[in-house]
Design a protein around this motif. Sequence first.
Motif, PDB file in Angstrom:
ATOM      1  N   GLU A  93       0.824  -1.209   0.000  1.00 46.03           N
ATOM      2  CA  GLU A  93       0.000   0.000   0.000  1.00 46.03           C
ATOM      3  C   GLU A  93       0.858   1.259   0.000  1.00 46.03           C
ATOM      4  N   LYS A  97       0.941   3.990  -3.029  1.00 43.79           N
ATOM      5  CA  LYS A  97       0.637   5.410  -2.796  1.00 43.79           C
ATOM      6  C   LYS A  97       1.707   6.298  -3.421  1.00 43.79           C
ATOM      7  N   ARG A 101       1.019   8.880  -6.534  1.00 44.21           N
ATOM      8  CA  ARG A 101       1.323  10.306  -6.433  1.00 44.21           C
ATOM      9  C   ARG A 101       2.279  10.753  -7.530  1.00 44.21           C
TER      10      ARG A 101
END
Length: 120
Positions: A93, A97, A101
């Motif tokens: 995770e 992320k 981004r």
Amino acid sequence: MVTRQDAGDIASRIIVSGHQVAVGEALRDHATEALDDLSRKYFGGAEDIACTFSRTGDGGFGCAIRVHSGKGLHFDGEAEHAAAPAAFNLALERVAKQLRRRKRELREDKPVNPTRDGVL
């Protein structure tokens, strides 16, 4: 070492290993499949992915994931949990992320961007 290559796609090398801990086939297959899916989702595939499982001092497991997606781009994620699959999912995770981004930064940096301008 587990290497997966599919015809027509960018070849990615995925290494799942353990540091002073044996990694079973089920965990290795789960990690390889999840990392392969992640690398295909962002940037069309990664050059190298290394996933290392280890034991923590309190009897749990640690997982460190490093994704090299080319051109000096490295993404790292680490997590600890009592169960090895849970530690892997938490680390995954964190890497996802970072990749999400970075991809958003690249997309929003373009001078003409329908998503940013609200056209879509």
